[in-house]
Design an enzyme around this catalytic site. Structure first.
Site, PDB file in Angstrom:
ATOM      1  N   GLY A  12       0.824  -1.215   0.000  1.00  0.00           N
ATOM      2  CA  GLY A  12       0.000   0.000   0.000  1.00  0.00           C
ATOM      3  C   GLY A  12       0.855   1.260   0.000  1.00  0.00           C
ATOM      4  O   GLY A  12       1.915   1.301  -0.629  1.00  0.00           O
ATOM      5  N   ASN A  13       0.381   2.269   0.732  1.00  0.00           N
ATOM      6  CA  ASN A  13       1.081   3.562   0.727  1.00  0.00           C
ATOM      7  C   ASN A  13       2.489   3.468   1.303  1.00  0.00           C
ATOM      8  O   ASN A  13       3.445   3.948   0.706  1.00  0.00           O
ATOM      9  CB  ASN A  13       0.269   4.587   1.536  1.00  0.00           C
ATOM     10  CG  ASN A  13      -0.935   5.081   0.763  1.00  0.00           C
ATOM     11  OD1 ASN A  13      -0.981   4.977  -0.467  1.00  0.00           O
ATOM     12  ND2 ASN A  13      -1.920   5.598   1.470  1.00  0.00           N
ATOM     13  N   ILE A  14       2.608   2.859   2.491  1.00  0.00           N
ATOM     14  CA  ILE A  14       3.956   2.775   3.083  1.00  0.00           C
ATOM     15  C   ILE A  14       4.793   1.773   2.297  1.00  0.00           C
ATOM     16  O   ILE A  14       5.972   2.016   2.026  1.00  0.00           O
ATOM     17  CB  ILE A  14       3.914   2.381   4.582  1.00  0.00           C
ATOM     18  CG1 ILE A  14       3.001   3.328   5.363  1.00  0.00           C
ATOM     19  CG2 ILE A  14       5.323   2.421   5.178  1.00  0.00           C
ATOM     20  CD1 ILE A  14       2.894   3.024   6.844  1.00  0.00           C
ATOM     21  N   ARG A  91      -5.057   4.359  17.280  1.00  0.00           N
ATOM     22  CA  ARG A  91      -4.324   3.190  16.757  1.00  0.00           C
ATOM     23  C   ARG A  91      -4.900   1.903  17.340  1.00  0.00           C
ATOM     24  O   ARG A  91      -4.969   0.878  16.681  1.00  0.00           O
ATOM     25  CB  ARG A  91      -2.834   3.310  17.088  1.00  0.00           C
ATOM     26  CG  ARG A  91      -2.151   4.466  16.365  1.00  0.00           C
ATOM     27  CD  ARG A  91      -0.667   4.530  16.670  1.00  0.00           C
ATOM     28  NE  ARG A  91      -0.032   5.671  16.005  1.00  0.00           N
ATOM     29  CZ  ARG A  91       0.077   6.884  16.544  1.00  0.00           C
ATOM     30  NH1 ARG A  91      -0.406   7.129  17.749  1.00  0.00           N
ATOM     31  NH2 ARG A  91       0.675   7.866  15.876  1.00  0.00           N
ATOM     32  N   ILE A 121       5.657  -2.175  11.134  1.00  0.00           N
ATOM     33  CA  ILE A 121       5.133  -0.798  11.135  1.00  0.00           C
ATOM     34  C   ILE A 121       3.629  -0.795  11.417  1.00  0.00           C
ATOM     35  O   ILE A 121       3.064   0.205  11.854  1.00  0.00           O
ATOM     36  CB  ILE A 121       5.414  -0.108   9.766  1.00  0.00           C
ATOM     37  CG1 ILE A 121       6.914  -0.162   9.419  1.00  0.00           C
ATOM     38  CG2 ILE A 121       4.924   1.331   9.771  1.00  0.00           C
ATOM     39  CD1 ILE A 121       7.292   0.598   8.141  1.00  0.00           C
ATOM     40  N   ASN A 123      -0.069  -0.948  12.859  1.00  0.00           N
ATOM     41  CA  ASN A 123      -0.586  -0.478  14.153  1.00  0.00           C
ATOM     42  C   ASN A 123      -1.732  -1.341  14.664  1.00  0.00           C
ATOM     43  O   ASN A 123      -2.397  -1.994  13.859  1.00  0.00           O
ATOM     44  CB  ASN A 123      -1.073   0.966  13.982  1.00  0.00           C
ATOM     45  CG  ASN A 123       0.067   1.952  14.161  1.00  0.00           C
ATOM     46  OD1 ASN A 123       0.838   1.840  15.114  1.00  0.00           O
ATOM     47  ND2 ASN A 123       0.170   2.907  13.247  1.00  0.00           N
ATOM     48  N   HIS A 178       3.883   3.555  21.052  1.00  0.00           N
ATOM     49  CA  HIS A 178       3.575   4.438  19.922  1.00  0.00           C
ATOM     50  C   HIS A 178       2.104   4.827  19.997  1.00  0.00           C
ATOM     51  O   HIS A 178       1.295   4.488  19.149  1.00  0.00           O
ATOM     52  CB  HIS A 178       3.880   3.690  18.624  1.00  0.00           C
ATOM     53  CG  HIS A 178       3.711   4.520  17.388  1.00  0.00           C
ATOM     54  ND1 HIS A 178       4.229   5.784  17.257  1.00  0.00           N
ATOM     55  CD2 HIS A 178       3.100   4.254  16.205  1.00  0.00           C
ATOM     56  CE1 HIS A 178       3.936   6.253  16.050  1.00  0.00           C
ATOM     57  NE2 HIS A 178       3.236   5.344  15.396  1.00  0.00           N
TER      58      HIS A 178
HETATM   59  N1  APR Z   1      -0.822  -9.875   3.793  1.00  0.00           N
HETATM   60  C1  APR Z   1      -0.221  -8.951   3.023  1.00  0.00           C
HETATM   61  N2  APR Z   1      -0.713  -7.707   2.832  1.00  0.00           N
HETATM   62  C2  APR Z   1      -1.863  -7.401   3.442  1.00  0.00           C
HETATM   63  C3  APR Z   1      -2.556  -8.321   4.275  1.00  0.00           C
HETATM   64  C4  APR Z   1      -1.985  -9.611   4.442  1.00  0.00           C
HETATM   65  N3  APR Z   1      -2.561 -10.530   5.202  1.00  0.00           N
HETATM   66  N4  APR Z   1      -3.675  -7.716   4.722  1.00  0.00           N
HETATM   67  C5  APR Z   1      -3.690  -6.472   4.216  1.00  0.00           C
HETATM   68  N5  APR Z   1      -2.612  -6.268   3.435  1.00  0.00           N
HETATM   69  C6  APR Z   1      -2.257  -5.096   2.647  1.00  0.00           C
HETATM   70  C7  APR Z   1      -3.462  -4.347   2.074  1.00  0.00           C
HETATM   71  O1  APR Z   1      -4.053  -5.061   0.993  1.00  0.00           O
HETATM   72  C8  APR Z   1      -2.842  -3.025   1.684  1.00  0.00           C
HETATM   73  O2  APR Z   1      -2.382  -3.019   0.340  1.00  0.00           O
HETATM   74  O3  APR Z   1      -1.619  -4.087   3.421  1.00  0.00           O
HETATM   75  C9  APR Z   1      -1.654  -2.878   2.643  1.00  0.00           C
HETATM   76  C10 APR Z   1      -1.761  -1.685   3.574  1.00  0.00           C
HETATM   77  O4  APR Z   1      -1.641  -0.558   2.803  1.00  0.00           O
HETATM   78  P1  APR Z   1      -2.460   0.803   3.078  1.00  0.00           P
HETATM   79  O5  APR Z   1      -3.908   0.457   3.244  1.00  0.00           O
HETATM   80  O6  APR Z   1      -2.077   1.785   2.035  1.00  0.00           O
HETATM   81  O7  APR Z   1      -1.926   1.256   4.512  1.00  0.00           O
HETATM   82  P2  APR Z   1      -0.557   2.027   4.879  1.00  0.00           P
HETATM   83  O8  APR Z   1      -0.802   3.491   4.895  1.00  0.00           O
HETATM   84  O9  APR Z   1       0.538   1.501   4.051  1.00  0.00           O
HETATM   85  O10 APR Z   1      -0.394   1.591   6.417  1.00  0.00           O
HETATM   86  C11 APR Z   1      -0.211   0.249   6.789  1.00  0.00           C
HETATM   87  O11 APR Z   1       1.018   0.815   8.794  1.00  0.00           O
HETATM   88  O12 APR Z   1       1.342   2.834   9.925  1.00  0.00           O
HETATM   89  C12 APR Z   1       0.606   1.652   9.843  1.00  0.00           C
HETATM   90  O13 APR Z   1      -1.500   2.332  10.775  1.00  0.00           O
HETATM   91  C13 APR Z   1      -0.848   1.925   9.589  1.00  0.00           C
HETATM   92  O14 APR Z   1      -1.551  -0.289  10.170  1.00  0.00           O
HETATM   93  C14 APR Z   1      -1.304   0.590   9.088  1.00  0.00           C
HETATM   94  C15 APR Z   1      -0.101   0.092   8.290  1.00  0.00           C
END
Ligand code: APR
Length: 310
Positions: A12-14, A91, A121, A123, A178
């Site tokens: 995703g974003n991170i 969180r 990372i 939460n 955190h």
């Molecule tokens: N296995 C792999 N990837 C997964 C799984 C899984 N079981 N479940 C969810 N994902 C993926 C989602 O499909 C998504 O693409 O994790 C990704 C998360 O990306 P974003 O929704 O963009 O979230 P992001 O901003 O990257 O944050 C992720 O980090 O800082 C923390 O609070 C935040 O818990 C959150 C995490």
């Protein structure tokens, strides 16, 4: 020497920003792993980032996948799998949904890359690190959470702006979980070694501490989702310190075995990261007031960890 392999769980974003930074720093090849339903999304992001290497000039193979087998042999794994917060959420509100996700991730890592150094990372951070380590059975020195570098970066940025000094000269330490009761330690923060009080009045510093505690929420409210640039950079610094045995001392969620009077929990403390993973936890002496703030933060982490029932 063979290239190192870095698996990013969550594309995703991170995850995307992590892949970009890992490639630009030429730390190794990157596997972006997401759920099977989002495998094409991960593949697309990987292709875009690989083509970016032709423009920017980095050597890194970047691939996307929905298959756990593709993370086999990873040297470092950075986990962002999970839901981010929506405005108004804490969180801790993410616990039940992200606990299920971290359970899946722990099984995938245990089965395919049990020798990796793992940085988490997702939460609520401290509970996710605890759950991942319990469920995967990886050694406690090979599992760590990224939060302290981010929280202290927020403090440093606010101090630099208010004091009119280079952010490069501002050093800061943040202890504890955190969450909104993290413990920014002004006594262990400085501008090039000069105490912060020389630059800013107490009320300004108090306001900066408050803003730091709510720093994640401030970005969230503005963007509608969690921060991703600074969290990704912070985790990449930790990965680099491990891969290059740099032995940086970073505030991060490390396993405590009696340090700070805590046993069996992961909590934000200064720790040295080198080729053995988390090599040493550094214990700071605290005033009664700082200790009381830390106890409050420990109690919150304990509560969230207890809810995992692990
Ligand atoms: N296995 C792999 N990837 C997964 C799984 C899984 N079981 N479940 C969810 N994902 C993926 C989602 O499909 C998504 O693409 O994790 C990704 C998360 O990306 P974003 O929704 O963009 O979230 P992001 O901003 O990257 O944050 C992720 O980090 O800082 C923390 O609070 C935040 O818990 C959150 C995490």
């Amino acid at each position: 020497m063979a290239r190192r392999k870095i698996a990013l769980i969550g594309a995703g974003n991170i995850g995307g920003e992590l892949a970009s930074l890992v490639a630009r720093n030429e730390l190794g090849d990157v596997v972006l792993k997401d759920i099977p339903e989002k495998a094409d999304f991960a593949r697309g992001k990987a292709l875009d980032l690989m083509q970016n290497g032709a423009v920017l000039g980095y050597d890194a193979r970047i691939t996307g996948t929905g298959d756990w087998a593709d993370i086999a042999g990873s040297d470092v794994i950075i986990i962002t799998a999970g839901l981010p917060r929506k405005p108004g959420m804490s969180r801790e509100d993410l616990l039940s949904v992200n606990l299920k996700i971290i359970t899946d991730v722990a099984a995938g890592v245990k089965a395919n890359a049990p020798d990796a150094f793992v940085i988490i990372i997702s939460n609520p951070l401290d509970a996710m690190v605890y759950a991942f380590q319990k469920l995967s059975g990886l050694a406690t020195n090979r599992v760590v959470g990224m939060a302290g570098i981010l929280d202290s970066a927020r403090l440093r940025a606010f101090v630099a702006e208010a004091a009119g000094v280079s952010v490069k000269d501002v050093h800061a330490m943040v202890l504890g979980g955190h969450g909104d009761d993290m413990v920014p330690l002004l006594r262990y923060s400085s501008v090039s070694g000069v105490p912060l009080e020389k630059f800013l009045e107490k009320d300004r510093l108090d306001a900066i501490v408050k803003r730091t505690r709510g720093g994640g929420g401030e970005v969230l409210k503005l963007m509608g989702t969690s921060a991703y640039y600074a969290p990704a950079s912070a985790a990449v610094e930790m990965a680099k310190s491990y891969l290059r045995d740099q032995k940086h001392v970073f505030p991060c969620a490390a396993y405590l075995n009696g340090e700070y009077g805590v046993k069996g929990l992961f909590l934000g403390v200064p720790a040295r990261i080198g080729k053995e993973g988390v090599e040493k936890v550094i214990e700071l002496s605290l005033t009664a007031e700082e200790r009381a703030m830390l106890e409050k933060s420990i109690a919150s982490v304990r509560n969230t960890v207890a809810e995992t029932k692990l």
